[in-house]
Design a protein around this motif. Structure first.
Motif, PDB file in Angstrom:
ATOM      1  N   ASN A   1      26.871  72.186  29.914  1.00  7.05           N
ATOM      2  CA  ASN A   1      27.268  73.129  28.868  1.00  7.05           C
ATOM      3  C   ASN A   1      26.063  73.832  28.257  1.00  7.05           C
ATOM      4  N   ARG A   2      24.968  73.115  28.084  1.00 11.89           N
ATOM      5  CA  ARG A   2      23.775  73.734  27.520  1.00 11.89           C
ATOM      6  C   ARG A   2      23.175  74.758  28.481  1.00 11.89           C
ATOM      7  N   LEU A   3      23.237  74.456  29.768  1.00 10.93           N
ATOM      8  CA  LEU A   3      22.716  75.417  30.756  1.00 10.93           C
ATOM      9  C   LEU A   3      23.588  76.665  30.825  1.00 10.93           C
TER      10      LEU A   3
ATOM     11  N   VAL B   1      33.216  65.144  39.004  1.00 11.39           N
ATOM     12  CA  VAL B   1      31.975  65.913  39.190  1.00 11.39           C
ATOM     13  C   VAL B   1      31.537  66.541  37.874  1.00 11.39           C
ATOM     14  N   HIS B   2      32.478  67.063  37.106  1.00  8.24           N
ATOM     15  CA  HIS B   2      32.139  67.647  35.802  1.00  8.24           C
ATOM     16  C   HIS B   2      31.574  66.581  34.872  1.00  8.24           C
ATOM     17  N   HIS B   3      32.132  65.391  34.918  1.00 15.02           N
ATOM     18  CA  HIS B   3      31.615  64.277  34.110  1.00 15.02           C
ATOM     19  C   HIS B   3      30.155  63.990  34.458  1.00 15.02           C
ATOM     20  N   ILE B   4      29.831  64.039  35.738  1.00  9.93           N
ATOM     21  CA  ILE B   4      28.442  63.806  36.161  1.00  9.93           C
ATOM     22  C   ILE B   4      27.540  64.935  35.668  1.00  9.93           C
ATOM     23  N   LEU B   5      28.002  66.176  35.839  1.00  8.27           N
ATOM     24  CA  LEU B   5      27.180  67.327  35.453  1.00  8.27           C
ATOM     25  C   LEU B   5      26.910  67.346  33.957  1.00  8.27           C
TER      26      LEU B   5
ATOM     27  N   ALA C   1      30.810  78.162  35.948  1.00 15.11           N
ATOM     28  CA  ALA C   1      31.034  76.848  36.562  1.00 15.11           C
ATOM     29  C   ALA C   1      32.541  76.603  36.563  1.00 15.11           C
ATOM     30  N   PHE C   2      33.095  76.295  37.724  1.00 12.13           N
ATOM     31  CA  PHE C   2      34.548  76.132  37.807  1.00 12.13           C
ATOM     32  C   PHE C   2      34.911  75.387  39.077  1.00 12.13           C
ATOM     33  N   PRO C   3      36.043  74.660  39.064  1.00 15.30           N
ATOM     34  CA  PRO C   3      36.590  74.106  40.308  1.00 15.30           C
ATOM     35  C   PRO C   3      37.359  75.188  41.063  1.00 15.30           C
ATOM     36  N   LEU C   4      37.538  74.984  42.357  1.00 17.12           N
ATOM     37  CA  LEU C   4      38.187  75.996  43.196  1.00 17.12           C
ATOM     38  C   LEU C   4      39.708  75.854  43.155  1.00 17.12           C
ATOM     39  N   HIS C   5      40.380  76.992  43.263  1.00 16.39           N
ATOM     40  CA  HIS C   5      41.811  76.967  43.573  1.00 16.39           C
ATOM     41  C   HIS C   5      42.002  76.467  45.003  1.00 16.39           C
ATOM     42  N   GLU C   6      43.173  75.955  45.290  1.00 14.56           N
ATOM     43  CA  GLU C   6      43.452  75.377  46.612  1.00 14.56           C
ATOM     44  C   GLU C   6      43.942  76.441  47.586  1.00 14.56           C
TER      45      GLU C   6
ATOM     46  N   ILE D   1      31.960  74.446  41.728  1.00 11.06           N
ATOM     47  CA  ILE D   1      31.140  75.621  42.027  1.00 11.06           C
ATOM     48  C   ILE D   1      30.278  75.951  40.809  1.00 11.06           C
ATOM     49  N   LEU D   2      28.989  76.148  41.042  1.00 11.70           N
ATOM     50  CA  LEU D   2      28.074  76.675  40.029  1.00 11.70           C
ATOM     51  C   LEU D   2      27.590  78.043  40.499  1.00 11.70           C
ATOM     52  N   VAL D   3      27.448  78.976  39.567  1.00 12.45           N
ATOM     53  CA  VAL D   3      27.039  80.334  39.902  1.00 12.45           C
ATOM     54  C   VAL D   3      25.831  80.709  39.047  1.00 12.45           C
ATOM     55  N   TYR D   4      24.809  81.264  39.694  1.00 11.88           N
ATOM     56  CA  TYR D   4      23.659  81.766  38.940  1.00 11.88           C
ATOM     57  C   TYR D   4      23.118  83.006  39.643  1.00 11.88           C
TER      58      TYR D   4
END
Length: 902
Positions: A230-232, A211-215, A241-246, A69-72
């Motif tokens: 990280n720069r953004l 996915v984080h590796h790609i980002l 930016a975070f992965p979701l809980h299940e 998830i990305l948030v802006y």
């Protein structure tokens, strides 16, 4: 009303079409999959899976799982960078969908999903190890004698409860990767791996890590260094930016009857719940959900807590030994019966003369901690620290084997953006990658290190200045409390001084900790470390030094300086020729050290636990309260998972730093001054039992899900633990020799007591020790500014001529008045000899134990060798089977076949 459109971009569209960062591509909050107004959608003629759609973990089609998830905010001006970044994300093959927030239309959630092709491609590039064949367990060769012993032990165990500390295996899922051999994933050899379902082959933590590796490698702007999420995040383009809980960690149904809803629910019930405080931790499940780095922290914390049990038991035994022998202690008896011994005042003017028997209670309390078992306990704790570290190496090796970390090596780290920006003009070839990279000159590096070291030295001087202020407070207030109108405080002026000084010292410690964090951050950035790990190690070392000195400086003062340099009555040493230095209580300084350690340890642990759990709980409660006020109590259950997680607290900016630092400082308290406070391991054990569940509850319920990351060990903290273990030997030697009365009593028993020359040191040999340890002072020799207001006539009806004080000095009428006696030099020589012998003996034992205990268990070494052999055989057999299968197919199809092997 915005169009209800699913946004799926393939690689071609990501390359050819521009990104659109406007409302036409958003799903508004009133159309989220968890709202009542959500319509039934169909994607390519297929019915949407309602179950997946309802749990908020999938795209609106109910098929694509949300991996990140990305948030802006739409109002953020960094739109162009974000558009380029998202266009390049789609070019990498990631699928994207956007959703507006239910609570704030300005907040936009970007949901990312990695298809199978992308996962397979990057899993191979990242060398992600995946299961490919079931493990074959074999029994070790046993001798008949050992088999008989094991049978007897199993019979005895039959009478005991069935392993109450182990978790019920029926409630834990079958973690397949722990029962299988693993190998780096390869698309060419995909037939070797156990793939039942492509959607679940890579678990959620691995998917998020990919996915984080790609980002982290996607560009957002033209330029050499304009790359990475990280720069953004640092420039504000994205807010979070975070992965979701299940899913939710609570369920209406019982886990025993209906099973766990998800891994988060299972972790809450089997790990974070207070009802399982006595159970072992499900470390494999923790590792699967949070990653190896966090799993290793909890494995270390659990191991440390388990090793505290013998230390706490022995410490409690030492304390109880003091309780049981209290009535037989000759020294405390003599103190309590010394009604005719009048002690000199402990401060100027206002402090009165006092009978030695008035300190009877303090003498008894001192015996509880300073008794014959104290030396044994100090040696035991020094050996315990070594055994703890050596067996942690073995435990870590087993964990590393089970979690496939033995052959794992960290990727070459990226250079920090700040380092690149500072030294982009100077470049040199990287000897590993062969590519040019920014270079920091040696002179520049040395100058920055010198400035940083100067800053560290200055902050340590600030700590010493704070301790000096506490010393002045103690000196001034002891006279104030002695003249207090309340009899309770007036009669216990020294204890009141010590107690208030400790509380003030604790407040200063907590205030300076805030300052130290900012200074350590500034000095670390000033050094310009090249990589993130170098930055983390430098910051960790500075923060540990600051907090360690801050927390223990007052303790060192009380242990080794309080009452050591006061002079004697009639010739007191003074601060700035004004304030008389503080003296120890007639029963000794150990009671002050015990109070310092007990109060600081309890207050520090209580404060840390409140800040760790109470602060996130209050913040999350306040967020839920605002949502209830705006949307009512019924609407909160329909929030999607990404919105629930966004409203949780993010993990600390420094990762696990605060958790490790708290435990390492506690380890220092448990070992460094344990000779003065044997109950420290017991307090640490009780705190850690609570700490494990507090941290678990915090990770599962109060924090956003941290990104799963790998690690082989606890890092620089292990070296710090070894340093504390060495320091503890030295400090305990000085505490026993200098702070306690162990050496003076021993010298008296063997040299000056009734048993002198007989080689005995029992309680009967201590008769007369109290009188021998006190010197005589002529009251008329007092200085004018230190002469007490009372003349002591209340004791005998006439003014006192003599009073006693703790020291080994000649009487006033000797040829050299108040000079040191021969017994003083004997005690001093014995103290120095004890320090040397104790240190050398304990260090020899520590090194011997380190040598005898191998870092790798023998059975683990054999398992690793056998596994390596079996893996080679399996790979050979699988390849041979594939080639034979291809050969049969060619023959069946009538194709030409050459006589190649096999």
């Amino acid at each position: 009303v915005a169009k209800d459109v699913n946004i799926f971009f393939d690689e071609l569209e990501g390359v050819n079409s521009p990104s659109k960062d406007d409302d036409s591509l958003l799903h508004h909050g009133n159309l989220t999959s968890t709202s009542d107004d959500a319509s039934r959608l169909e994607v390519v003629g297929e019915e949407v899976p309602d179950k997946n759609k309802a749990n908020g973990l999938y795209f609106r089609d109910g098929k694509c799982r949300i991996d990140y998830i990305l948030v802006y905010r739409k109002s953020n001006p960094q739109t162009e960078k974000r558009e380029v970044f998202e266009r390049n994300i789609r070019a990498e093959g990631l699928q994207m969908e956007k959703e507006s927030s239910l609570t704030n239309s300005d907040i936009i959630f970007v949901k990312l999903h990695a298809p199978w092709e992308v996962l397979g491609k990057y899993a191979e590039l990242m060398n992600v190890r995946m299961p490919f064949r079931r493990k074959i367990f074999y029994l070790h060769r046993r001798y008949k004698f050992m088999n008989r012993i094991e049978k007897q032990i199993s019979r005895f165990r039959g009478w005991l409860p069935r392993k109450p500390m182990k978790l019920d295996k029926e409630t834990l899922p079958d973690l397949e990767e722990n029962d299988c051999y693993t190998a780096p994933f390869s698309q060419q050899r995909i037939h070797h791996f156990i793939i039942h379902n492509k959607d679940t082959f890579f678990n959620n933590a691995t998917r998020s890590r990919i996915v984080h590796h790609i980002l982290q490698r996607v560009k957002y702007e033209e330029g050499k260094n304009k790359i990475g999420l990280n720069r953004l995040l640092s420039n504000g383009s994205y807010e979070a930016a975070f992965p979701l809980h299940e899913g939710s960690y609570r369920s209406k149904n019982s886990i025993r009857t209906h099973g766990a809803e998800n891994h988060r629910h299972l972790l809450y019930e089997c790990w974070a719940s207070w009802g399982v405080w006595y159970k072992y931790q499900p470390l494999d499940l923790v590792r699967r959900y949070f990653g190896e780095k966090i799993g290793l922290y909890f494995a270390w914390l659990g191991w440390y807590t388990g090793m505290l049990f013998p230390a706490a038991f022995i410490g409690l035994f030492v304390f109880l030994y003091g309780v049981t022998t209290l009535n037989h202690c000759q020294v405390s008896k003599e103190v309590c019966q010394a009604t005719d011994i009048i002690m000199c005042p402990i401060c100027d003017k206002y402090c009165p003369f006092m009978r030695l028997s008035d300190s009877c209670v303090y003498a008894k309390v001192t015996h509880l901690f300073d008794n014959g078992a104290t030396v044994f306990f100090a040696v035991f704790m020094a050996v315990w620290a070594t055994v703890f570290l050596e067996f942690w190496k073995r435990r870590r090796a087993v964990i590393a084997y089970d979690w496939d970390l033995i052959d794992w090596e960290e990727e070459e780290e990226e250079i920090r953006p700040q380092f690149e920006a500072k030294y982009s003009k100077k470049e040199r070839m990287n000897p590993i990658s062969g590519k040019p990279e920014p270079y920091q000159a040696f002179a520049d590096k040395c100058s920055r290190l010198i400035v940083s070291a100067s800053g560290i030295f200055f902050m340590i001087c600030v700590v010493i200045a704070a301790v000096f202020g506490i010393v002045i407070y103690r000196v001034v207030t002891v006279s104030t409390f002695a003249a207090f109108k309340w009899a309770l405080i007036r009669n216990n002026s020294q204890v009141a001084t010590t107690g208030t000084a400790v509380c003030i010292n604790f407040c200063i410690i907590m205030l300076l900790n805030v300052l130290y964090e900012k200074v350590a951050l500034f000095l670390t950035n000033l050094e310009q470390p090249r990589t993130e790990s170098e930055w983390e190690n430098s910051f960790t070392l500075k923060m540990f030094l600051f907090q360690f000195v801050n927390l223990n400086s007052s303790t060192f003062y009380i242990a080794f300086f309080l009452g050591r340099f006061t002079g004697h009555p009639g010739a007191y040493l003074r601060l700035i020729n004004r304030w008389r230095l503080e003296e120890c209580h007639p029963s000794g300084c150990l009671i002050d050290l015990c109070m310092q350690m007990g109060i600081i340890m309890v207050l520090k642990q209580t404060w840390n636990n409140f800040m760790e759990l109470g602060y996130p709980l209050i913040q999350n409660w306040w967020t839920r309260r605002k949502l209830r006020q705006e949307y009512g109590t019924q609407r909160k259950t329909r929030f999607p998972q990404w919105e629930k997680d966004y409203n949780l607290q993010p993990m600390n900016a420094y990762g696990l730093f605060d958790e490790y630092l708290e435990m390492i400082l506690q380890f220092g308290f448990t070992t460094i001054f344990v000779a003065a406070f044997p109950l420290a391991p017991l307090l640490a054990l009780l705190n850690n039992i609570i700490e494990i569940r507090l941290d678990a509850y915090k990770f599962v319920t109060q924090w956003r899900r941290p990104l799963a990351s790998r690690a082989k060990d606890i890092g620089i903290w292990y070296g710090i633990l070894e340093g504390i273990g060495i320091l503890s030997v030295i400090t305990n030697a000085f505490v026993i020799a200098v702070t306690s009365d162990f050496i003076p009593r021993l010298v008296y028993a063997y040299k000056y007591g009734p048993c002198a020359g007989q080689g005995e040191a029992g309680q009967k040999c201590m008769v007369g020790y109290v009188n021998a340890s006190l010197s005589v002072f002529l009251v008329s020799d007092f200085e004018n500014r230190s002469e007490p207001t009372s003349n002591g006539s209340e004791f005998s009806g006439s003014p006192l001529k003599y009073c006693r004080y703790r020291d080994y000095r000649d009487p006033p009428h000797s040829p050299v008045p108040y000079g040191y006696t021969l017994q003083f030099w004997h005690v001093l020589a014995a103290r120095l000899a004890f320090i040397i012998v104790f240190e050398h003996l304990v260090f020899c034992i520590k090194h011997l134990i380190s040598y005898l205990i191998p870092d790798l268990p023998k059975d683990l070494r054999d398992r690793m060798r056998r596994e390596k052999y079996l893996i080679q055989e399996m790979m050979y057999e699988a390849e041979l089977e594939r080639l034979q299968k291809e050969r049969k197919e060619r023959k069946k199809n009538g194709k030409s076949y050459h006589n190649e092997w096999p």
